[in-house]
Motif scaffolding. Sequence first.
Motif, PDB file in Angstrom:
ATOM      1  N   ILE A 102      -1.443  -3.399   4.113  1.00  0.00           N
ATOM      2  CA  ILE A 102      -1.299  -2.479   5.246  1.00  0.00           C
ATOM      3  C   ILE A 102      -0.178  -3.035   6.122  1.00  0.00           C
ATOM      4  CG2 ILE A 102      -2.441  -1.329   7.187  1.00  0.00           C
ATOM      5  CD1 ILE A 102      -5.118  -1.961   5.846  1.00  0.00           C
ATOM      6  N   PRO A 103       1.027  -2.486   6.047  1.00  0.00           N
ATOM      7  CA  PRO A 103       2.163  -3.052   6.779  1.00  0.00           C
ATOM      8  C   PRO A 103       1.948  -3.046   8.287  1.00  0.00           C
ATOM      9  CG  PRO A 103       2.715  -0.898   5.889  1.00  0.00           C
ATOM     10  CD  PRO A 103       1.403  -1.265   5.298  1.00  0.00           C
ATOM     11  N   ALA A 104       2.451  -4.081   8.944  1.00  0.00           N
ATOM     12  CA  ALA A 104       2.256  -4.242  10.388  1.00  0.00           C
ATOM     13  C   ALA A 104       2.824  -3.068  11.182  1.00  0.00           C
ATOM     14  CB  ALA A 104       2.897  -5.550  10.853  1.00  0.00           C
ATOM     15  N   GLU A 105       3.839  -2.418  10.646  1.00  0.00           N
ATOM     16  CA  GLU A 105       4.501  -1.338  11.384  1.00  0.00           C
ATOM     17  C   GLU A 105       3.614  -0.107  11.568  1.00  0.00           C
ATOM     18  OE1 GLU A 105       7.968  -0.442   9.142  1.00  0.00           O
ATOM     19  OE2 GLU A 105       6.889  -0.219   7.264  1.00  0.00           O
ATOM     20  N   VAL A 106       2.493  -0.038  10.841  1.00  0.00           N
ATOM     21  CA  VAL A 106       1.609   1.127  11.005  1.00  0.00           C
ATOM     22  C   VAL A 106       0.264   0.762  11.630  1.00  0.00           C
ATOM     23  CG1 VAL A 106       2.668   2.239   9.010  1.00  0.00           C
ATOM     24  CG2 VAL A 106       0.549   0.946   8.689  1.00  0.00           C
ATOM     25  N   TRP A 107       0.082  -0.481  12.046  1.00  0.00           N
ATOM     26  CA  TRP A 107      -1.211  -0.891  12.604  1.00  0.00           C
ATOM     27  C   TRP A 107      -1.639  -0.036  13.782  1.00  0.00           C
ATOM     28  CZ3 TRP A 107      -0.405  -6.925  12.845  1.00  0.00           C
ATOM     29  CH2 TRP A 107      -0.486  -7.446  11.547  1.00  0.00           C
ATOM     30  N   CYS A 113      -7.873   3.689   7.985  1.00  0.00           N
ATOM     31  CA  CYS A 113      -7.012   3.587   6.803  1.00  0.00           C
ATOM     32  C   CYS A 113      -7.875   3.762   5.559  1.00  0.00           C
ATOM     33  CB  CYS A 113      -6.313   2.227   6.783  1.00  0.00           C
ATOM     34  SG  CYS A 113      -5.398   1.900   5.261  1.00  0.00           S
ATOM     35  N   ILE A 114      -7.504   4.698   4.694  1.00  0.00           N
ATOM     36  CA  ILE A 114      -8.197   4.920   3.425  1.00  0.00           C
ATOM     37  C   ILE A 114      -7.407   4.243   2.313  1.00  0.00           C
ATOM     38  CG2 ILE A 114      -8.934   6.652   1.743  1.00  0.00           C
ATOM     39  CD1 ILE A 114      -9.347   8.605   3.981  1.00  0.00           C
ATOM     40  N   ALA A 115      -8.091   3.471   1.498  1.00  0.00           N
ATOM     41  CA  ALA A 115      -7.461   2.838   0.339  1.00  0.00           C
ATOM     42  C   ALA A 115      -7.563   3.780  -0.856  1.00  0.00           C
ATOM     43  CB  ALA A 115      -8.143   1.510   0.014  1.00  0.00           C
ATOM     44  N   VAL A 116      -6.434   4.032  -1.506  1.00  0.00           N
ATOM     45  CA  VAL A 116      -6.363   4.998  -2.607  1.00  0.00           C
ATOM     46  C   VAL A 116      -5.848   4.300  -3.860  1.00  0.00           C
ATOM     47  CG1 VAL A 116      -5.455   7.225  -3.357  1.00  0.00           C
ATOM     48  CG2 VAL A 116      -5.810   6.788  -0.911  1.00  0.00           C
ATOM     49  N   THR A 136      -4.139  -7.160  10.370  1.00  0.00           N
ATOM     50  CA  THR A 136      -3.770  -8.060   9.293  1.00  0.00           C
ATOM     51  C   THR A 136      -3.129  -7.254   8.178  1.00  0.00           C
ATOM     52  OG1 THR A 136      -4.592  -9.700   7.711  1.00  0.00           O
ATOM     53  CG2 THR A 136      -6.064  -7.891   8.245  1.00  0.00           C
ATOM     54  N   GLU A 137      -2.153  -7.845   7.486  1.00  0.00           N
ATOM     55  CA  GLU A 137      -1.384  -7.094   6.489  1.00  0.00           C
ATOM     56  C   GLU A 137      -2.096  -6.950   5.160  1.00  0.00           C
ATOM     57  OE1 GLU A 137       2.711  -7.603   5.941  1.00  0.00           O
ATOM     58  OE2 GLU A 137       3.171  -8.007   8.029  1.00  0.00           O
TER      59      GLU A 137
END
Length: 304
Positions: A102-107, A113-116, A136-137
């Motif tokens: 999960i990149p820091a730029e979208v925190w 956040c859904i994991a696909v 955390t990334e």
Amino acid sequence: MTNPSEFFGFRIILPPEAHSVAEKFQRYQDNIQKGKQVYRNSLAVYAVNLYLHHLGFDTDLEASNSWDYVWQTLMDTADLEIKNYGKIECRPVDSNAELIHIPAEVWFESNYCIAVEIEDIATEAKLLGFIEKTITETISRSQLHPLAELPELLQQEIQNTQLNRWLEGVFDKNWQITEKVLAYKREKIALGTARSNRKHPPISRTKKIDLGLLFNRKSVALVITIQPEIENKTNILVQLIPMDRDEYLTPGMRLKVILESDTAEIKAREADNIIQLRFIEPSQSKFTVQISLGDTVITENFTV
């Protein structure tokens, strides 16, 4: 709303259109690795969009950064816009990968956040679960919450007025520009927002509250004015004002604000034509406004 556990065991069949869209976005990228990233992100977003549509949520792909080739180039974006809510992240995961990136730029773009899981030959996608806001990334699959819990959480959030969206210029149709709704009260309201500054001007919106028979069918205006403060805090002013120019608030009418850490209340007296409460709350906090007289209570929920 449909029970999410009935939805193909969270496996989403990806139609040809999903690949066509992902390939179109991929072609905008000159870098091969970036193109692959955009392709997988697009499939993940498409899958979550199908899932949420099946559950009755109203989404807007065109308003999502992930559906804009400029944002795709600038960021590792995989967001999906949900109307009257905001963005949710849709992060692709390899079938054999334990960790989810999960990149820091979208925190700070999304609360969830859904994991696909995307196979190499992507005929289908598997929605693994979700996680709430992270800083955390990388997270592991074991940290994901069951996807079946997400629809109720989203529904609760949608029923809240998202004040942070006001800062982006996004308003629900029920909240009108205060100066237009209450033009005759402009001077009184301006006094309430006297703390304004050039860097962060206040934003004010008004919702008409119909009070029914108990209040002789009168209406009042619930005015919410917000102004960003330092350290991710927001100055909030809540006002209750009669809609009619020459009216006063009904004596005994109460305005109550219930914060996560405290409660404040004020009662209208004879000849009061405005009552108000002011407070400062941190980002992502929630509060409730109650308007009451006797046993009748009208409630509005907000997220900062």
